[in-house]
Every structure is written in C-alpha cells, then in structure tokens.
Design an enzyme around this catalytic site. Structure first.
Site, PDB file in Angstrom:
ATOM      1  N   ASN A  24       1.612   4.760   7.394  1.00 33.90           N
ATOM      2  CA  ASN A  24       1.223   3.484   6.788  1.00 33.90           C
ATOM      3  C   ASN A  24       2.048   2.296   7.297  1.00 33.90           C
ATOM      4  O   ASN A  24       1.628   1.154   7.153  1.00 33.90           O
ATOM      5  CB  ASN A  24       1.361   3.596   5.260  1.00 33.90           C
ATOM      6  N   LYS A  73      -4.686  -0.931  15.830  1.00 31.15           N
ATOM      7  CA  LYS A  73      -5.454  -0.264  14.786  1.00 31.15           C
ATOM      8  C   LYS A  73      -6.672   0.473  15.358  1.00 31.15           C
ATOM      9  O   LYS A  73      -7.082   1.512  14.827  1.00 31.15           O
ATOM     10  CB  LYS A  73      -5.882  -1.274  13.725  1.00 31.15           C
ATOM     11  N   LEU A 115       0.816  -1.208   0.000  1.00 37.86           N
ATOM     12  CA  LEU A 115       0.000   0.000   0.000  1.00 37.86           C
ATOM     13  C   LEU A 115       0.852   1.262   0.000  1.00 37.86           C
ATOM     14  O   LEU A 115       0.560   2.216  -0.715  1.00 37.86           O
ATOM     15  CB  LEU A 115      -0.928   0.002   1.213  1.00 37.86           C
ATOM     16  N   ASP A 125      13.860   4.586  11.552  1.00 39.92           N
ATOM     17  CA  ASP A 125      12.818   3.929  12.341  1.00 39.92           C
ATOM     18  C   ASP A 125      11.879   4.985  12.911  1.00 39.92           C
ATOM     19  O   ASP A 125      12.210   5.670  13.883  1.00 39.92           O
ATOM     20  CB  ASP A 125      13.465   3.120  13.470  1.00 39.92           C
ATOM     21  N   ILE A 126      10.685   5.094  12.349  1.00 37.97           N
ATOM     22  CA  ILE A 126       9.750   6.144  12.753  1.00 37.97           C
ATOM     23  C   ILE A 126       9.015   5.819  14.051  1.00 37.97           C
ATOM     24  O   ILE A 126       8.223   6.629  14.527  1.00 37.97           O
ATOM     25  CB  ILE A 126       8.751   6.479  11.623  1.00 37.97           C
ATOM     26  N   TYR A 146      -2.582  -6.557  16.812  1.00 40.43           N
ATOM     27  CA  TYR A 146      -2.805  -5.723  15.627  1.00 40.43           C
ATOM     28  C   TYR A 146      -4.134  -4.972  15.718  1.00 40.43           C
ATOM     29  O   TYR A 146      -4.206  -3.763  15.463  1.00 40.43           O
ATOM     30  CB  TYR A 146      -2.770  -6.619  14.397  1.00 40.43           C
ATOM     31  N   ASP A 180      10.901   3.763   4.595  1.00 40.27           N
ATOM     32  CA  ASP A 180      10.709   2.335   4.842  1.00 40.27           C
ATOM     33  C   ASP A 180      11.941   1.802   5.547  1.00 40.27           C
ATOM     34  O   ASP A 180      13.080   2.079   5.142  1.00 40.27           O
ATOM     35  CB  ASP A 180      10.484   1.560   3.537  1.00 40.27           C
ATOM     36  N   THR A 203      -1.395  -7.338   0.097  1.00 43.13           N
ATOM     37  CA  THR A 203      -0.031  -6.925   0.419  1.00 43.13           C
ATOM     38  C   THR A 203       0.676  -8.109   1.076  1.00 43.13           C
ATOM     39  O   THR A 203       0.099  -9.188   1.226  1.00 43.13           O
ATOM     40  CB  THR A 203      -0.031  -5.734   1.387  1.00 43.13           C
TER      41      THR A 203
END
Length: 303
Positions: A100, A175, A19, A73-74, A171, A38, A205
């Site tokens: 994302n 989310k 995505l 690394d965000i 997860y 990334d 994905t």
C-alpha cells in the site's frame, strides 16, 4: 465469534496513515496479527519517522489486538527482507501481504524532472515488487518444505493507473505497472498456494485530500462518509483471507459502498488482410475498426 482472519499474520505497508492504517485496523478487528510498516515520510517522500507505524501498532494493541511496528524502507531489498523476517520472527509465519505504501510528486510532463519520476516509481512499483519478491520466496520455501500455504497478496493500483491522470505521469505509470505485476505474480506463484489481486481505491487520504476535500456525507445516506478510507478495507480484508479461495489475478475498484470488477485490455474489433498492408491501407482499416470499437474512458483531469 471469530473473525475471517483469525490466526493469520498480515503485513500492511504504508500503514501509518490513511488507507494503510484503515486496512491494519480492519485486519486486527478480524483476528489477524498485524505487522504495521511505515517509513513515516511526508507526502512527497521527504524525511522519515517510526512514529506513525508505532502509533497504529499501539492502537491495535490497546484495542486488544496483536501488532508490531516496522519502519524499514521496503523499496530496498534489505528493508523488504527485514519486513518479511519481522513477521516470521515475531509470529512464526506470514499469510498475507498488503502492498500500500506510496507518495506523490505531481507535475505536468514538461515540468516532471527525472528525480520526481524515479522517486515515485521507486516507492510505488519497486515498493510493491520487493516485498512481493521476498514474501513469495518465503512461501515457495515453505511449500517445498511440505508446509502448504494459503497465502494472499493485495496490491494497490489506482484509477490513474487504469485510465491515466493529467499531472500524474509518474504515478499513473507506476500504478499501471502494478497491475501488470499483479497478473504476472498471480500466474507465477499459484503453485505455491499464493493468490494475488489488486485494488484501485478511491478514498480521502493525504494523497487525495485536495480531490476529496469534503466528507460527502449526506443525510439521505444516514451520514455515511463515502470517502472514508475504512470503506475500502472490508474488500482488502476479504482478499487477504482464506475465504477468497479461487479469486486471483483480478483488479477491483473500491469506492464508498461500491465494488467493481475491472476488465482490462481484451481484443476488440480486428482486421486481417492476410498479407502486408500499405500505410494508407493500414490507416483506412484502423479508421473502420475504431467505428466499431468502444470509446476509451476519459483520462482523469480532462473533464
């Protein structure tokens, strides 16, 4: 003809594949300058490489667009700060942030250990918070300096976060947290010219290839690949553009050619006794209310 993001500077995290890659390419096609972030990890978050980010940035450049790669690394404050700085240093501004990045470590709850919980919540939820926090601080400073902003944030939730998903407690919780973060951020940053929305996408994905194993392309749809990641990107690009003025604090489900406005928790049937209930009375009231209430959607994986 200029695209709807002509001149805008856009960050996309997790943009090396799937995505994120589709979003980065779509923004570039609409005239944006793109920062491709990334970390280059595997599906479960192991390892790391700057190759995926560089490959997408090179792809954009080869097509005549403008892009740079960022492999930080965000989910660390330093990495998120360097991401915002990379956009400003390279292009002089930041207009849109698309959060994302993510990976999976699926387990049933009784088998889900603390490390798997922490890793998934860290990359999804903290990995949304930190870039958003540093971008918002930048936009606040710009606004206070007399430079009005038309800033946009697009967060990535999931149907798992809206309805739950068997085997994905970590997860789904992360989310769901992203939806709440989106609502808070939309309210808090509006004064700085920022709009914040979220999407709940469904596409093929690395994270969903077992679920969407086939292309779902059918002759009656002209060979349309309903699960292609690029199907989600037009909505993301619009939400990241100036054209979406007035749209904020919303969650949209996007799949194939379908866009749905998701409506979250709202007061349903209620009973007010005017004084304290006994446990038996409270139970009786609840059963009467549930008869009048809408049935909740099924948790993914329960049928």
């Amino acid at each position: 003809m200029k695209g709807i993001c002509e001149g805008r500077v856009v960050i996309v995290t997790g943009a090396g594949r799937g995505l994120g890659r589709a979003h980065a390419l779509a923004f570039a096609a609409e005239g944006a300058k793109v920062v491709v972030n990334d970390l280059g990890v595997s599906l479960d978050g192991a390892g790391g490489s700057d190759d995926p980010a560089r490959a997408v940035a090179d792809e954009i450049t080869a097509a005549g667009g403008t892009a740079i790669a960022h492999a930080g690394d965000i989910a660390t404050s330093a990495g998120a700060a360097s991401l915002v700085a990379a956009a400003v240093d390279a292009f002089g501004r930041l207009d849109t942030l698309v959060n994302n990045a993510g990976f999976l470590r699926d387990r049933m709850l009784v088998n889900l250990d603390e490390d798997d919980w922490d890793a998934v919540v860290r990359v999804h939820l903290k990995g949304h918070f930190l870039p958003l926090r540093h971008a918002a601080a930048h936009w606040r400073a710009e606004t206070k300096a007399g430079r009005p902003q038309t800033a946009r944030v697009v967060n990535t939730s999931s149907g798992a976060g809206l309805l739950g998903s068997v085997g994905q407690g970590n997860y789904a919780a992360a989310k769901a947290g992203i939806v709440a973060l989106t609502l808070v951020a939309a309210a808090e940053t509006a004064r700085y010219g920022v709009q914040v929305n979220a999407i709940a996408p469904a596409a093929r994905t690395r994270m969903t290839e077992r679920t969407f194993a086939t292309t779902m392309a059918a002759p009656e749809h002209g060979g349309f690949d309903a699960m292609a990641p690029a199907n989600v990107s037009p909505l993301v690009v619009w939400l990241g553009s100036a054209d979406c003025a007035g749209v904020t604090g919303r969650v949209f489900e996007a799949e194939a050619g379908r866009i749905t406005v998701m409506e979250g928790w709202r007061p349903g049937p209620t009973a007010d006794r005017g004084t304290r209930w006994t446990p038996q009375e409270a139970g009786g009231a609840v059963r009467e209310l549930l008869v009048r209430a809408a049935e909740p959607g099924p948790v993914y994986g329960t049928r």
